[in-house]
Scaffold this motif. Structure first.
Motif, PDB file in Angstrom:
ATOM      1  N   PHE B 117     -92.027  12.214  13.016  1.00 41.44           N
ATOM      2  CA  PHE B 117     -92.605  12.896  14.111  1.00 41.44           C
ATOM      3  C   PHE B 117     -91.881  14.286  14.466  1.00 41.44           C
ATOM      4  O   PHE B 117     -92.860  15.149  15.082  1.00 41.44           O
ATOM      5  CB  PHE B 117     -92.245  11.977  15.496  1.00 41.44           C
ATOM      6  CG  PHE B 117     -90.719  12.100  15.774  1.00 41.44           C
ATOM      7  CD1 PHE B 117     -90.491  12.907  16.695  1.00 41.44           C
ATOM      8  CD2 PHE B 117     -89.992  11.146  15.516  1.00 41.44           C
ATOM      9  CE1 PHE B 117     -89.234  12.952  17.173  1.00 41.44           C
ATOM     10  CE2 PHE B 117     -88.569  11.084  15.587  1.00 41.44           C
ATOM     11  CZ  PHE B 117     -88.357  12.136  16.638  1.00 41.44           C
ATOM     12  N   ALA B 119     -92.670  16.652  12.551  1.00 38.44           N
ATOM     13  CA  ALA B 119     -93.554  17.611  12.219  1.00 38.44           C
ATOM     14  C   ALA B 119     -94.286  18.072  13.230  1.00 38.44           C
ATOM     15  O   ALA B 119     -94.965  19.083  13.416  1.00 38.44           O
ATOM     16  CB  ALA B 119     -94.639  16.885  11.415  1.00 38.44           C
ATOM     17  N   ASN B 120     -94.022  17.428  14.572  1.00 41.02           N
ATOM     18  CA  ASN B 120     -94.951  17.843  15.835  1.00 41.02           C
ATOM     19  C   ASN B 120     -94.037  18.960  16.572  1.00 41.02           C
ATOM     20  O   ASN B 120     -94.503  19.134  17.718  1.00 41.02           O
ATOM     21  CB  ASN B 120     -95.268  16.513  16.769  1.00 41.02           C
ATOM     22  CG  ASN B 120     -96.167  15.644  15.879  1.00 41.02           C
ATOM     23  OD1 ASN B 120     -97.023  15.999  14.929  1.00 41.02           O
ATOM     24  ND2 ASN B 120     -96.019  14.394  16.252  1.00 41.02           N
ATOM     25  N   PHE B 121     -92.926  19.322  16.147  1.00 35.82           N
ATOM     26  CA  PHE B 121     -92.217  20.269  16.835  1.00 35.82           C
ATOM     27  C   PHE B 121     -92.838  21.766  16.787  1.00 35.82           C
ATOM     28  O   PHE B 121     -92.457  22.704  17.584  1.00 35.82           O
ATOM     29  CB  PHE B 121     -90.792  20.434  16.243  1.00 35.82           C
ATOM     30  CG  PHE B 121     -89.942  19.554  16.998  1.00 35.82           C
ATOM     31  CD1 PHE B 121     -89.436  19.900  18.291  1.00 35.82           C
ATOM     32  CD2 PHE B 121     -89.618  17.905  16.465  1.00 35.82           C
ATOM     33  CE1 PHE B 121     -88.696  18.837  18.920  1.00 35.82           C
ATOM     34  CE2 PHE B 121     -88.766  17.153  17.288  1.00 35.82           C
ATOM     35  CZ  PHE B 121     -88.248  17.496  18.510  1.00 35.82           C
ATOM     36  N   SER B 123     -96.409  24.053  17.278  1.00 32.97           N
ATOM     37  CA  SER B 123     -97.831  24.249  17.585  1.00 32.97           C
ATOM     38  C   SER B 123     -98.655  24.832  16.435  1.00 32.97           C
ATOM     39  O   SER B 123     -97.861  25.738  15.797  1.00 32.97           O
ATOM     40  CB  SER B 123     -97.862  24.679  19.033  1.00 32.97           C
ATOM     41  OG  SER B 123     -97.706  26.031  18.736  1.00 32.97           O
ATOM     42  N   ARG B 124     -99.686  24.640  16.481  1.00 34.97           N
ATOM     43  CA  ARG B 124    -100.697  25.413  15.394  1.00 34.97           C
ATOM     44  C   ARG B 124    -100.571  26.811  15.749  1.00 34.97           C
ATOM     45  O   ARG B 124    -100.277  27.806  14.730  1.00 34.97           O
ATOM     46  CB  ARG B 124    -102.003  24.855  15.636  1.00 34.97           C
ATOM     47  CG  ARG B 124    -102.861  25.481  14.480  1.00 34.97           C
ATOM     48  CD  ARG B 124    -104.291  25.125  14.508  1.00 34.97           C
ATOM     49  NE  ARG B 124    -105.100  26.072  13.796  1.00 34.97           N
ATOM     50  CZ  ARG B 124    -105.996  25.376  12.836  1.00 34.97           C
ATOM     51  NH1 ARG B 124    -106.025  24.156  12.737  1.00 34.97           N
ATOM     52  NH2 ARG B 124    -106.666  26.203  12.305  1.00 34.97           N
ATOM     53  N   PRO B 125    -100.723  27.380  16.888  1.00 35.35           N
ATOM     54  CA  PRO B 125    -100.641  29.023  17.057  1.00 35.35           C
ATOM     55  C   PRO B 125     -99.201  29.553  16.638  1.00 35.35           C
ATOM     56  O   PRO B 125     -99.305  30.523  15.900  1.00 35.35           O
ATOM     57  CB  PRO B 125    -100.511  28.968  18.392  1.00 35.35           C
ATOM     58  CG  PRO B 125    -101.443  27.858  19.072  1.00 35.35           C
ATOM     59  CD  PRO B 125    -100.969  26.856  18.172  1.00 35.35           C
ATOM     60  N   MET B 260     -97.406  18.838   5.237  1.00 36.31           N
ATOM     61  CA  MET B 260     -98.206  17.981   6.180  1.00 36.31           C
ATOM     62  C   MET B 260     -99.429  18.803   6.322  1.00 36.31           C
ATOM     63  O   MET B 260    -100.396  18.062   6.512  1.00 36.31           O
ATOM     64  CB  MET B 260     -97.378  17.861   7.258  1.00 36.31           C
ATOM     65  CG  MET B 260     -96.397  16.622   7.397  1.00 36.31           C
ATOM     66  SD  MET B 260     -96.960  15.031   7.020  1.00 36.31           S
ATOM     67  CE  MET B 260     -97.814  14.658   8.473  1.00 36.31           C
ATOM     68  N   GLN B 264    -103.096  17.002   5.395  1.00 31.38           N
ATOM     69  CA  GLN B 264    -103.827  16.631   6.524  1.00 31.38           C
ATOM     70  C   GLN B 264    -105.072  17.245   6.490  1.00 31.38           C
ATOM     71  O   GLN B 264    -106.134  16.671   6.835  1.00 31.38           O
ATOM     72  CB  GLN B 264    -103.057  17.059   8.066  1.00 31.38           C
ATOM     73  CG  GLN B 264    -102.584  15.785   8.409  1.00 31.38           C
ATOM     74  CD  GLN B 264    -101.322  16.387   9.354  1.00 31.38           C
ATOM     75  OE1 GLN B 264    -101.282  17.365   9.471  1.00 31.38           O
ATOM     76  NE2 GLN B 264    -100.836  15.118  10.216  1.00 31.38           N
ATOM     77  N   LEU B 268    -108.542  14.703   6.022  1.00 33.87           N
ATOM     78  CA  LEU B 268    -109.733  14.727   6.865  1.00 33.87           C
ATOM     79  C   LEU B 268    -110.920  14.830   5.952  1.00 33.87           C
ATOM     80  O   LEU B 268    -112.077  14.050   6.008  1.00 33.87           O
ATOM     81  CB  LEU B 268    -109.548  15.998   7.648  1.00 33.87           C
ATOM     82  CG  LEU B 268    -110.518  16.079   8.998  1.00 33.87           C
ATOM     83  CD1 LEU B 268    -109.730  14.937   9.757  1.00 33.87           C
ATOM     84  CD2 LEU B 268    -110.118  17.365   9.795  1.00 33.87           C
ATOM     85  N   GLN B 271    -111.225  11.153   3.891  1.00 33.04           N
ATOM     86  CA  GLN B 271    -111.108   9.895   4.749  1.00 33.04           C
ATOM     87  C   GLN B 271    -109.811   9.208   4.515  1.00 33.04           C
ATOM     88  O   GLN B 271    -109.948   8.090   4.525  1.00 33.04           O
ATOM     89  CB  GLN B 271    -112.491   9.229   4.546  1.00 33.04           C
ATOM     90  CG  GLN B 271    -113.456  10.152   4.630  1.00 33.04           C
ATOM     91  CD  GLN B 271    -114.703   9.215   4.472  1.00 33.04           C
ATOM     92  OE1 GLN B 271    -114.832   7.996   4.686  1.00 33.04           O
ATOM     93  NE2 GLN B 271    -115.733   9.948   4.276  1.00 33.04           N
ATOM     94  N   GLU B 272    -108.636   9.806   4.419  1.00 31.59           N
ATOM     95  CA  GLU B 272    -107.371   9.187   4.173  1.00 31.59           C
ATOM     96  C   GLU B 272    -106.675   9.428   5.542  1.00 31.59           C
ATOM     97  O   GLU B 272    -106.845  10.334   6.235  1.00 31.59           O
ATOM     98  CB  GLU B 272    -106.773   9.786   3.024  1.00 31.59           C
ATOM     99  CG  GLU B 272    -107.182   9.361   1.733  1.00 31.59           C
ATOM    100  CD  GLU B 272    -106.387  10.193   0.736  1.00 31.59           C
ATOM    101  OE1 GLU B 272    -106.987  10.206  -0.373  1.00 31.59           O
ATOM    102  OE2 GLU B 272    -105.571  11.087   0.878  1.00 31.59           O
ATOM    103  N   LYS B 273    -105.670   8.503   5.516  1.00 30.50           N
ATOM    104  CA  LYS B 273    -104.673   8.760   6.903  1.00 30.50           C
ATOM    105  C   LYS B 273    -103.241   9.251   5.981  1.00 30.50           C
ATOM    106  O   LYS B 273    -102.968   8.817   5.011  1.00 30.50           O
ATOM    107  CB  LYS B 273    -104.118   7.460   7.419  1.00 30.50           C
ATOM    108  CG  LYS B 273    -105.086   7.254   8.623  1.00 30.50           C
ATOM    109  CD  LYS B 273    -104.450   6.017   9.295  1.00 30.50           C
ATOM    110  CE  LYS B 273    -104.296   4.960   8.531  1.00 30.50           C
ATOM    111  NZ  LYS B 273    -103.685   3.558   9.112  1.00 30.50           N
TER     112      LYS B 273
END
Lengths: 554, 554
Positions: B117, B119-121, B123-125, B260, B264, B268, B271-273
């Protein structure tokens, strides 16, 4: 600011005077003890109780906040200065004031930039863990002065005096308030009276010193306390700015967190709102004032502010009165202050931090949310193992970590229709009907960078489990905001689904979210439609797919 | 793991072989160039393209990821090692491998602890700002080799070769793919072909070197490239573990973020996770492998992975094939590699980072969310001014800062009843009726430490504006979670309101939130009641207050 002074009414005066006297009596032993914790001469702690509260009264936001030395901030000061100068040296005193200046300027600038929201970087469990860790570090540091162990061995007279004071204080803490009530005092007054036990014990111990010749027997005492007010001057060591910057940021942050806690606790009781930006300015200016009088970093003290409030303080005038009384105590002969025995002061510190050693947050968190409980324990451990400065950083990281960890597991429900109704519900909780070609997902969370990956993964999972799906409807009834990262995720999901022959629809998008989406290209690019409600989406898409399956040539 | 090998079908082979060849051709100039960016001998970049992708194929999660040297990670490596050793020295090479080892171990441990998790630290901007800043730093670093300016003045033959290569690459980038399509190639193949332009330009420039005697004229070339495979050995400098730890944490974090992103983007399309924990393990093991062959930190490359996918890669076998081809190139005579002109390599790097200089996120964010746009710009500026390591920290702080800042301004609506219906709506948006004694607030956000102060402040504000209120109903239809901090806030709000004669009620509490609240004391302590819906709360409380006002003695 100063509204309180313009609106001052005479009826408030009695409460403010009473509280001012009580807080001054509390501040004398506390200030001296907390200066010692910071590695400074005791009198410096008294200086910190004069100008800072007066400045806070002029600039701060809380009516009953008591600004002055605070034990955790003193510990952080000692930690910051230890590598830079020898405790007790002239340079050490200069650096303590410089640290207060730098912290004060940081706080003031943050206040002017309206950065009050940074108070929200610490969760309550993490703050509790930090406090518990700091309390243990402080208590451990007081064992030596308590038992007089800076002497070759434990010093019996010191030990006796220290443990005796400790025992008295612990008894007072437990039984004094009920006793005073039984003697006919009101509950509030009894509670306030009990809070003065440290003052009484210290004065008692101080009287014993010359009586029994304890100082000649080797019991450490405060020693020379210069009479008179602190001068207004600012000695600075220009070679140390850089070294002080990081500690000043961390100490400034904790000063703000602690004063906000104190202010908010009281605001709730006084039906006030605390403005975090004014609070930043208030404690910022107070610290600059502390620096100007050669003192140390200060903050609003939770326990002292609570006493101030309980003793009847109505406005910041109470703090001004307590400051004036402290100043008078310094102008009067200070001989009696020189014989305060350090073991008794150590006992007051230990009892004070015992009050901070509160496990109720841990207990509640343990039952309510295991992750928060673990963050609490990890923060306390961080303070104990890596020190109080690292503890602040660990606290922020754990607060953010639990937040992002939780965000990365959003609740997403596959919706079905409750037969014969217009209601759509989670198919795992209700017996609800679904259509094979339509997947309706309700995302029970705001969409932002912390959870877009999880949302994407869940969508992929559900689509793989439902190969017949031709329409994905995201039901946005619980989505209150979509950030830029999530906007891009939707913009990229849309063509990826199109390649698979799946249309992307949105339903029940809230007003403010929709207003914002209209600023982006998403709605124009969407392969599917925007539906007001889940039922409208379901009805229309069911019709479409049924028509398509009946007449595949269309 | 290795499921792809067990399920391997012969039909997949052609695609994997084709992609393996294309990626190997891309990796030869790229690997050498990116090793130079890291301050290492060019051959080290080729070593990094052998064992790491093979190990990733065994342990990683993405099917078409191309793991190997990556220009941003090379820049970070150079930044980390600059203060520790001279570029080109033996120690420098040892430390580069040691950094890969440490980063790899950190990544592997995080993967085993299931910390994906994190990886979620970012943001995209913020990621976009970081990339833009890093691209500028890298491009600026390549100007000197491009024009041969390590010589006393600009070196004309180097300048000509460098700018010539740059011009060709820019033209190819713009026009080659359309040209190939016009020549009859399919769109996908043309795109892949165009991606090989750097290889063609570098080979062309390399042929020119002996032909025109450019190396004798002073054009810098790669120089000695030892033939043969890298040995499996691990030289370590034990005095440097401590100094490498912080860079390894920052580089490990960026390795993970970049791989990541790459995984990712492709997931997309395929069609994989992507499983972030497996991804951590995959790049962790790949970096340990890189260290074992004396190479440098590696990651999944977004551009190379995209080429791998576009060239037909079906499974990680493509990466294994590319690794084998690279190994064969090293076993074969490597003389031709020694004359690669550095100005041409510099041109390929500049064109590669130009592709990273993407302003579309900034444009979208600027229109959609000004705060995100400012975070992007601030991160880019942070990388440029304070360096790439500080940039990572700034990026995390700004991601968290925007999150907490937004959280500190939750949307809260005062609800009123749409006359004659059972619907309750925001009184600011609808003509809805309220009852003076009842205040209904709908909190459109999860309740957590980031917004409890703001919620408290808003409640106080509304109560002060409505002195007749006797019942506060919090409508929780949009609240998906309540953390420990918010639980305490509610537990403290309840008695504070009671003192003012106001009862606290909750309505429309969601199932999972209610389940959790039942683990706490809050529901038992509540002065008010728990209502299923806003309308039930309103009806019952209106009745109560009406009865009370009719018969005040009751």
């Amino acid at each position: 600011m100063l509204q309180w002074l313009r609106r001052y009414r005479r009826e408030l005066l009695a409460g403010d005077i009473g509280a001012g006297i009580v807080v001054a009596m509390m501040l004398i032993p506390q200030g001296m003890a907390y200066a010692l914790v910071a590695g400074l001469p005791p009198v410096v702690g008294l200086y910190a109780g004069i100008l800072p509260p007066i400045l806070y009264a002029l600039f701060g936001s809380s009516m009953t906040q008591s600004v002055g030395p605070m034990v955790i901030i003193s510990l952080m000061t000692a930690t910051a200065l230890a590598p830079l100068a020898a405790a007790g040296s002239g340079l050490y005193g200069v650096l303590a004031a410089q640290l207060a200046l730098l912290s004060g300027v940081v706080l003031l600038v943050c206040g002017l930039l309206r950065l009050g929201f940074v108070a929200n970087f610490f969760s309550r469990p993490v703050m509790s863990g930090f406090t518990i860790g700091a309390a243990l570090v402080i208590a451990q540091g007081q064992i030596e002065p308590l038992v007089g162990a800076d002497l070759p061995a434990v010093h019996l007279p010191s030990l006796t005096l220290g443990l005796g004071s400790l025992a008295l204080l612990l008894l007072a803490r437990q039984y004094l308030a009920p006793l005073l009530v039984r003697l006919g005092m009101g509950a509030g007054a009894a509670d306030t009276g009990a809070r003065l036990a440290p003052m009484v014990v210290v004065v008692g111990a101080t009287i014993l010193v010359p009586l029994l010749g304890l100082h000649e027997a080797g019991v450490a005492v405060t020693g020379d306390v210069p009479s008179g007010l602190p001068g207004l001057n600012l000695a600075l060591s220009h070679g140390h700015w850089r070294a002080l910057l990081q500690p000043a940021l961390l100490i400034g942050f904790m000063i703000f967190l602690i004063s906000m806690s104190a202010a908010q606790t009281l605001a709730l009781k006084r039906q006030e709102k605390v403005n975090s930006n004014y609070e930043l300015i208030g404690v910022g200016v107070a610290n600059i004032g502390s620096a100007l009088t050669g003192a140390l970093p200060v903050t609003g003290s939770i326990s002292r502010s609570a006493v101030n409030f309980a003793a009847g303080a109505q406005t910041p005038l109470a703090s001004v009165i307590s400051a004036v009384l402290l100043a008078l105590a310094l102008v009067a002969p200070t001989g009696w202050l020189t014989l305060m025995p350090l073991p008794a002061l150590a006992a007051t510190i230990i009892v004070a931090v015992l009050g901070m050693f509160d496990l109720s947050t841990l207990r509640t968190a343990w039952r309510y949310d295991r992750g928060d409980a673990l963050a609490l324990v990890a923060t306390a451990a961080g303070v104990l193992v890596l020190g109080v400065e690292a503890g602040v950083v660990i606290g922020v990281m754990l607060s953010m970590g639990t937040l992002i960890w939780r965000a990365s597991r959003p609740h997403i429900a596959v919706l079905g229709r409750i037969a014969g109704t217009e209601h759509f519900r989670n198919i795992e909780r209700y017996a609800a009907e679904t259509v094979p070609e339509i997947l309706m997902l309700r995302i029970d969370s705001n969409l932002f960078f912390g959870n877009v990956d999880a949302v994407n993964a869940r969508i992929e999972e559900e689509l793989q489990a439902r190969p017949a799906v031709r329409h994905l409807v995201l039901v946005m009834s619980a989505v209150n905001s979509i950030d830029t990262t999530a906007l891009f995720a939707l913009k990229e999901l849309n063509p990826a689904l199109k390649l698979r022959g799946i249309a992307l629809h949105l339903a029940e998008v809230k007003g403010p979210v929709l207003d914002r989406l209209k600023q982006s290209e998403l709605l124009g690019e969407l392969t599917g439609r925007l539906y007001l409600s889940a039922v409208m989406a379901s009805d229309e898409l069911s019709r479409t797919t049924r028509a398509a399956s009946l007449c595949p040539q269309i």
